[in-house]
Design a protein around this motif. Structure first.
Motif, PDB file in Angstrom:
ATOM      1  N   UNK A   1       1.425  24.618  66.178  1.00 24.18           N
ATOM      2  CA  UNK A   1       2.755  24.897  66.733  1.00 24.18           C
ATOM      3  C   UNK A   1       3.833  24.178  65.924  1.00 24.18           C
ATOM      4  N   UNK A   2       3.549  22.953  65.514  1.00 22.24           N
ATOM      5  CA  UNK A   2       4.515  22.215  64.706  1.00 22.24           C
ATOM      6  C   UNK A   2       4.742  22.898  63.364  1.00 22.24           C
ATOM      7  N   UNK A   3       3.666  23.392  62.759  1.00 20.47           N
ATOM      8  CA  UNK A   3       3.809  24.090  61.485  1.00 20.47           C
ATOM      9  C   UNK A   3       4.655  25.349  61.652  1.00 20.47           C
ATOM     10  N   UNK A   4       4.449  26.081  62.772  1.00 19.82           N
ATOM     11  CA  UNK A   4       5.275  27.261  63.031  1.00 19.82           C
ATOM     12  C   UNK A   4       6.727  26.858  63.253  1.00 19.82           C
ATOM     13  N   UNK A   5       6.912  25.743  63.953  1.00 16.39           N
ATOM     14  CA  UNK A   5       8.272  25.283  64.222  1.00 16.39           C
ATOM     15  C   UNK A   5       9.030  24.948  62.962  1.00 16.39           C
ATOM     16  N   UNK A   6       8.356  24.329  62.002  1.00 13.20           N
ATOM     17  CA  UNK A   6       9.047  23.931  60.779  1.00 13.20           C
ATOM     18  C   UNK A   6       9.460  25.146  59.962  1.00 13.20           C
ATOM     19  N   UNK A   7       8.718  26.247  60.087  1.00  8.05           N
ATOM     20  CA  UNK A   7       9.107  27.477  59.397  1.00  8.05           C
ATOM     21  C   UNK A   7      10.459  27.956  59.910  1.00  8.05           C
ATOM     22  N   UNK A   8      10.636  27.934  61.235  1.00  9.94           N
ATOM     23  CA  UNK A   8      11.906  28.368  61.811  1.00  9.94           C
ATOM     24  C   UNK A   8      13.049  27.430  61.429  1.00  9.94           C
ATOM     25  N   UNK A   9      12.752  26.132  61.350  1.00 10.56           N
ATOM     26  CA  UNK A   9      13.797  25.167  60.989  1.00 10.56           C
ATOM     27  C   UNK A   9      14.146  25.281  59.514  1.00 10.56           C
ATOM     28  N   UNK A  10      13.137  25.377  58.658  1.00  7.47           N
ATOM     29  CA  UNK A  10      13.376  25.383  57.212  1.00  7.47           C
ATOM     30  C   UNK A  10      14.080  26.649  56.757  1.00  7.47           C
ATOM     31  N   UNK A  11      13.814  27.786  57.410  1.00  5.32           N
ATOM     32  CA  UNK A  11      14.403  29.043  56.957  1.00  5.32           C
ATOM     33  C   UNK A  11      15.910  29.094  57.203  1.00  5.32           C
ATOM     34  N   UNK A  12      16.419  28.167  58.034  1.00  2.00           N
ATOM     35  CA  UNK A  12      17.852  28.164  58.318  1.00  2.00           C
ATOM     36  C   UNK A  12      18.633  27.313  57.337  1.00  2.00           C
ATOM     37  N   UNK A  13      17.961  26.700  56.366  1.00  2.00           N
ATOM     38  CA  UNK A  13      18.681  25.908  55.360  1.00  2.00           C
ATOM     39  C   UNK A  13      19.569  26.834  54.540  1.00  2.00           C
ATOM     40  N   UNK A  14      20.796  26.451  54.374  1.00  2.00           N
ATOM     41  CA  UNK A  14      21.741  27.301  53.672  1.00  2.00           C
ATOM     42  C   UNK A  14      21.361  27.491  52.222  1.00  2.00           C
ATOM     43  N   UNK A  15      21.585  28.697  51.695  1.00  2.00           N
ATOM     44  CA  UNK A  15      21.236  28.985  50.316  1.00  2.00           C
ATOM     45  C   UNK A  15      22.060  28.174  49.338  1.00  2.00           C
ATOM     46  N   UNK A  16      23.258  27.794  49.743  1.00  2.00           N
ATOM     47  CA  UNK A  16      24.081  27.036  48.807  1.00  2.00           C
ATOM     48  C   UNK A  16      23.534  25.636  48.573  1.00  2.00           C
ATOM     49  N   UNK A  17      22.557  25.211  49.376  1.00  2.00           N
ATOM     50  CA  UNK A  17      21.904  23.926  49.116  1.00  2.00           C
ATOM     51  C   UNK A  17      20.978  24.010  47.915  1.00  2.00           C
ATOM     52  N   UNK A  18      20.470  25.224  47.673  1.00  2.00           N
ATOM     53  CA  UNK A  18      19.387  25.348  46.705  1.00  2.00           C
ATOM     54  C   UNK A  18      19.892  25.097  45.296  1.00  2.00           C
TER      55      UNK A  18
ATOM     56  N   UNK B   1      14.508  27.215  68.383  1.00  2.00           N
ATOM     57  CA  UNK B   1      13.153  27.668  68.679  1.00  2.00           C
ATOM     58  C   UNK B   1      12.141  26.829  67.902  1.00  2.00           C
ATOM     59  N   UNK B   2      12.455  26.555  66.632  1.00  2.00           N
ATOM     60  CA  UNK B   2      11.564  25.710  65.835  1.00  2.00           C
ATOM     61  C   UNK B   2      11.416  24.328  66.435  1.00  2.00           C
ATOM     62  N   UNK B   3      12.529  23.752  66.886  1.00  2.43           N
ATOM     63  CA  UNK B   3      12.468  22.430  67.515  1.00  2.43           C
ATOM     64  C   UNK B   3      11.625  22.471  68.784  1.00  2.43           C
ATOM     65  N   UNK B   4      11.786  23.548  69.576  1.00  2.00           N
ATOM     66  CA  UNK B   4      11.017  23.670  70.815  1.00  2.00           C
ATOM     67  C   UNK B   4       9.525  23.784  70.521  1.00  2.00           C
ATOM     68  N   UNK B   5       9.160  24.567  69.499  1.00  2.00           N
ATOM     69  CA  UNK B   5       7.748  24.698  69.130  1.00  2.00           C
ATOM     70  C   UNK B   5       7.163  23.361  68.700  1.00  2.00           C
ATOM     71  N   UNK B   6       7.950  22.607  67.917  1.00  2.00           N
ATOM     72  CA  UNK B   6       7.446  21.325  67.439  1.00  2.00           C
ATOM     73  C   UNK B   6       7.302  20.322  68.582  1.00  2.00           C
TER      74      UNK B   6
END
Length: 308
Positions: A138-155, A293-298
């Motif tokens: 569940x934590x691994x799934x949660x981090x996917x939801x959190x990480x995908x929201x990182x803004x592209x301009x950070x990259x 949702x990612x935070x809730x899963x984690x």
């Protein structure tokens, strides 16, 4: 209520401070320019504080018997955990506090589950328990939801690389965090005095970062860079060291999985808040539905790990 449960509030506070320390280190890195110099400045106050506390409270002291039982790797626990601190110094502003802490903490908790299950590094083997491992998924799934929201301009800012290419290093750093907690606990058992153990744990870290700075002394900060240093930035290492000290004292009482699970709960929620409100100079990233949702899963995964 069990003795272990009475320790949970302190561990939760330590986890929140750990997340704050990562963000503070990112700001320190920005003003110090040289990451090795920033890491040295971050860790020096830790050694000073723990050395002072040991001089004030020098007893109990280790015996030859306890020292003989100490594994050779026990004094390296601080170095193992410092990899994640250096990752925070160098990368947290590139991937965001939420994704960085989510990745490190997921690797941390899965490694902790393996340490507990197989009894690695002297821990008592607890065997395979499906519910805690379900929590890890569940934590691994949660981090996917959190990480995908990182803004592209950070990259790619400052690295010429996509932020996602940094993820493997961040995952390794998270695994080393969990291992470092266990090594620090064994160091504390051998040295008996927790302040002495903390000092011995952090001295090699300062030596390693100072040596790297001497080997790579450029770039150096300019006067304008140093003028932007706020009083709280050099305290980042001390803030994160609270979690290390919690591991020194409590991992053998609550278990690696539960200890890191509680640290992660507070760390994760604090990290999402740092991104959402843009605290401590972090780029503001609103906590929309995917991130929540990612935070809730984690958090759900952490509950399964800590309770079962």
């Amino acid at each position: 209520m069990s003795i272990a449960a009475l320790l949970y509030p302190f561990i939760l506070v330590a986890g929140a401070l750990q997340a704050l320390g990562n963000a503070m280190n990112a700001q320190l890195r920005g003003h110090m320019v040289n990451p090795w110099l920033a890491a040295t400045v971050s860790f020096l106050p830790i050694v000073f504080v723990f050395t002072t506390l040991f001089l004030v409270m020098p007893t109990p002291l280790p015996t030859l018997e306890t020292l003989e039982k100490m594994p050779w790797y026990a004094p390296l626990g601080g170095l193992a955990g410092a990899v994640a601190v250096f990752g925070g110094l160098a990368f947290i502003d590139k991937v965001g506090a939420g994704p960085f802490n989510g990745l490190t903490l997921t690797a941390n908790i899965i490694t902790s589950l393996a340490l507990d299950a197989f009894g690695l590094f002297g821990l008592q083997a607890a065997g395979f328990k499906p519910l805690p491992w379900l929590g890890g998924l569940l934590m691994a799934a949660g981090v996917v939801f959190i990480a995908k929201t990182a803004g592209k301009k950070d990259e790619g800012e400052g690295h010429g690389l996509s932020g996602k290419l940094l993820y493997p290093f961040i995952l390794v750093a998270g695994a080393l965090m969990a291992i470092g907690v266990v090594w620090n606990s064994q160091l504390r058992g051998a040295l008996v005095n927790p302040w002495l153990a903390a000092t011995v744990s952090f001295v090699p870290v300062v030596f390693a970062f100072a040596l790297m700075f001497l080997l790579k002394p450029t770039p150096l900060p300019k006067r304008a860079d140093l003028a932007g240093v706020r009083w709280w930035m050099p305290l980042a290492g001390i803030t994160g060291a609270v979690a290390v000290f919690a591991g020194l004292l409590f991992v053998d009482k609550v278990g690696a999985g539960a200890l890191n699970g509680l640290l992660i709960t507070a760390n994760l929620l604090t990290s999402v808040a740092l991104d959402h409100f843009g605290w401590l100079g972090m780029r503001q990233v609103k906590a929309g539905p995917p991130r929540l949702l990612g935070a809730a899963l984690m958090v759900g995964g952490i509950v399964l790990i800590s309770v079962f």
